[in-house]
Design an enzyme around this catalytic site. Structure first.
Site, PDB file in Angstrom:
ATOM      1  N   TYR A 148       0.837  -1.204   0.000  1.00  0.00           N
ATOM      2  CA  TYR A 148       0.000   0.000   0.000  1.00  0.00           C
ATOM      3  C   TYR A 148       0.870   1.251   0.000  1.00  0.00           C
ATOM      4  O   TYR A 148       0.650   2.173  -0.794  1.00  0.00           O
ATOM      5  CB  TYR A 148      -0.915  -0.011   1.222  1.00  0.00           C
ATOM      6  CG  TYR A 148      -1.838   1.187   1.303  1.00  0.00           C
ATOM      7  CD1 TYR A 148      -2.952   1.283   0.474  1.00  0.00           C
ATOM      8  CD2 TYR A 148      -1.600   2.207   2.214  1.00  0.00           C
ATOM      9  CE1 TYR A 148      -3.795   2.377   0.541  1.00  0.00           C
ATOM     10  CE2 TYR A 148      -2.445   3.304   2.286  1.00  0.00           C
ATOM     11  CZ  TYR A 148      -3.539   3.392   1.456  1.00  0.00           C
ATOM     12  OH  TYR A 148      -4.375   4.478   1.529  1.00  0.00           O
ATOM     13  N   LYS A 152       0.973   4.153  -3.149  1.00  0.00           N
ATOM     14  CA  LYS A 152       0.681   5.571  -2.919  1.00  0.00           C
ATOM     15  C   LYS A 152       1.928   6.432  -3.145  1.00  0.00           C
ATOM     16  O   LYS A 152       1.835   7.547  -3.658  1.00  0.00           O
ATOM     17  CB  LYS A 152       0.141   5.773  -1.503  1.00  0.00           C
ATOM     18  CG  LYS A 152      -1.243   5.164  -1.289  1.00  0.00           C
ATOM     19  CD  LYS A 152      -2.285   5.794  -2.195  1.00  0.00           C
ATOM     20  CE  LYS A 152      -3.688   5.335  -1.874  1.00  0.00           C
ATOM     21  NZ  LYS A 152      -4.708   6.009  -2.712  1.00  0.00           N
TER      22      LYS A 152
END
Length: 274
Positions: A148, A152
């Protein structure tokens, strides 16, 4: 961003719930013409704040179809908010490769495809604003959230490059990195299973519980809505914005000023990894 006399037209991916819905509802109340998106708008028959278009960021055809609807209705699209995203957790060693690809498709490749679809229209109208919703987690490698954080971070860095390429066309691009907000993101997050006998089982289970508590205790998504509205009103947006609790934003500052290993130890202590 200076608005025309007609209401600015806004497209928000992932607008059916959470941060996206809060942003869309806030902007609609301020007089913007707002369109949200969902992979399955039929699930939200009584959805009232603004129209929901069918759009899957993993499906180029659905992206182009949604943008075409807006262009046909209004002849313009002033603001794109790339909000659709997905969480993923697990030890990097144990997260299946297909889940890694799926997460990057939603969090990274998807926003790129949506942006590509709107740029010809924005160039034609000689103005536009693109806001990429990233995450404070993208500023650091967090244990059991490595994939994750990476997805990002990739969007943050790509935005830095892309915004320079777009400036000659009077198109602005910026990142907004939220911390933990009280949304339903935990329900849709992929969790690699806690495997019996896994060398990561104990620490991973502890961190799962800790992170879910952080989301439950998160800030009101209205804070993000107000931040996005303020950016829209800004003539020349900054490259990066961070929105969230003080300590979450301060953690980025600490990473800049502390030696790497000292910062790593702070994270390990926070997550109780020995």
């Amino acid at each position: 961003m200076k608005q025309d006399q007609k209401p600015s037209v806004v497209l928000i991916t992932g607008g059916s719930s959470g941060i996206g819905k809060s942003i869309g509802t806030f902007l609609a109340a301020k007089g913007f013409t707002v369109y949200g998106t969902s992979r399955n708008p039929s699930k939200f028959e009584n959805f009232e704040p603004f129209p929901l278009l069918q759009l899957d960021v993993a499906d180029t055809y659905s992206i182009e179809a949604a943008v075409a609807i807006i262009e046909k209705q209004h002849g313009r699209l002033d603001i794109l908010i790339n909000n659709a995203g997905a969480g993923i957790m697990g030890a990097v060693e144990e997260v299946p490769n297909d889940e890694i690809l799926k997460n990057f498709t939603t969090n990274y490749f998807g926003p790129i495809e949506v942006t590509k679809a709107v740029l010809p229209l924005m160039r034609k109208q000689k103005q536009g604003l693109i806001i990429n919703i990233t995450s404070i987690a993208g500023y650091m490698g967090l244990p059991y959230r490595g994939i994750y954080s990476a997805s990002k971070a990739a969007l943050e860095i790509t935005t830095e490059a892309w915004r320079m390429e777009l400036k000659p066309f009077n198109i602005e691009m910026t990142n907004v990195a939220p911390g933990d907000f009280a949304t339903n993101i935990a329900a849709g997050r992929y969790h690699a299973p806690v495997r019996k006998g896994s060398p990561y089982a104990t620490s991973y289970q502890n961190i799962l519980s800790l992170i879910d508590n952080h989301v439950d205790d998160g800030n009101d998504p209205q804070e993000m809505a107000k931040a996005v509205y303020k950016i829209i009103q800004t003539k020349k947006p900054k490259i990066h914005y961070k929105v969230g609790q003080f300590m979450q934003k301060f953690s980025i500052v600490l990473k800049r000023i502390l030696p790497d290993k000292v910062y790593e130890r702070l994270l390990m202590n926070h997550y109780k990894i020995k």
